[in-house]
Design an enzyme around this catalytic site. Sequence first.
Site, PDB file in Angstrom:
ATOM      1  N   GLU A   1     -98.135 -12.507  25.164  1.00  8.82           N
ATOM      2  CA  GLU A   1     -98.439 -11.890  24.012  1.00  8.82           C
ATOM      3  C   GLU A   1     -99.326 -12.720  23.119  1.00  8.82           C
ATOM      4  O   GLU A   1     -98.921 -13.740  22.761  1.00  8.82           O
ATOM      5  CB  GLU A   1     -97.238 -11.098  23.173  1.00  8.82           C
ATOM      6  CG  GLU A   1     -97.855 -10.243  22.125  1.00  8.82           C
ATOM      7  CD  GLU A   1     -96.692  -9.637  21.391  1.00  8.82           C
ATOM      8  OE1 GLU A   1     -97.017  -8.896  20.540  1.00  8.82           O
ATOM      9  OE2 GLU A   1     -95.580  -9.781  21.857  1.00  8.82           O
TER      10      GLU A   1
ATOM     11  N   HIS B   1     -86.534 -25.051  23.442  1.00 11.39           N
ATOM     12  CA  HIS B   1     -87.545 -24.772  24.580  1.00 11.39           C
ATOM     13  C   HIS B   1     -87.476 -23.267  25.322  1.00 11.39           C
ATOM     14  O   HIS B   1     -85.975 -23.104  25.213  1.00 11.39           O
ATOM     15  CB  HIS B   1     -88.020 -25.786  25.390  1.00 11.39           C
ATOM     16  CG  HIS B   1     -86.586 -26.129  26.513  1.00 11.39           C
ATOM     17  ND1 HIS B   1     -85.739 -26.934  26.469  1.00 11.39           N
ATOM     18  CD2 HIS B   1     -86.381 -25.457  27.620  1.00 11.39           C
ATOM     19  CE1 HIS B   1     -85.046 -27.077  27.143  1.00 11.39           C
ATOM     20  NE2 HIS B   1     -85.017 -26.191  28.143  1.00 11.39           N
TER      21      HIS B   1
ATOM     22  N   GLU C   1     -91.105 -25.227  28.932  1.00  8.61           N
ATOM     23  CA  GLU C   1     -90.703 -26.108  30.010  1.00  8.61           C
ATOM     24  C   GLU C   1     -91.209 -25.220  31.606  1.00  8.61           C
ATOM     25  O   GLU C   1     -90.618 -24.196  31.573  1.00  8.61           O
ATOM     26  CB  GLU C   1     -88.948 -26.460  30.103  1.00  8.61           C
ATOM     27  CG  GLU C   1     -88.598 -26.937  31.330  1.00  8.61           C
ATOM     28  CD  GLU C   1     -86.862 -26.992  31.346  1.00  8.61           C
ATOM     29  OE1 GLU C   1     -86.509 -27.390  32.396  1.00  8.61           O
ATOM     30  OE2 GLU C   1     -86.436 -26.328  30.680  1.00  8.61           O
TER      31      GLU C   1
END
Length: 122
Positions: free
Chosen positions: A117, A7, A56
């Site tokens: 992005e 993550h 997260e």
Amino acid sequence: MKFKFIHNNLNVLDLEKSLKFYEEALGLVPVKEHTASDGSFKLVFLGDGITPHQLELTWLRDRTEPYDLGDNEFHLAFQVDDYDAAYETHKAMGCICYENPGMGIYFINDPDDYWLEIIPTR
């Protein structure tokens, strides 16, 4: 020895606002969460339902000032299968912060001004 990406973490000021943004803008939904026993922090892990990678979001109860993102030279990237529809969604949300038509990409910013992005499937 092998390492696997699990993550990325972003700290947020308003967890509910961020959760709403990430679901509306990118289709990310909570897959697990953890709240400190004293309520001082909450972690919410978001998933895309496609990859095992998670985002997260960390909320700290006592944090009141915006996070210093420096020059904001870092970002997360998301590939989308319908670039034009994504662009129109983000345009309507008012969250497009930078466009690079020559490269065929653009960036959106979340409620805490992190840049994300958007890349078409090529």
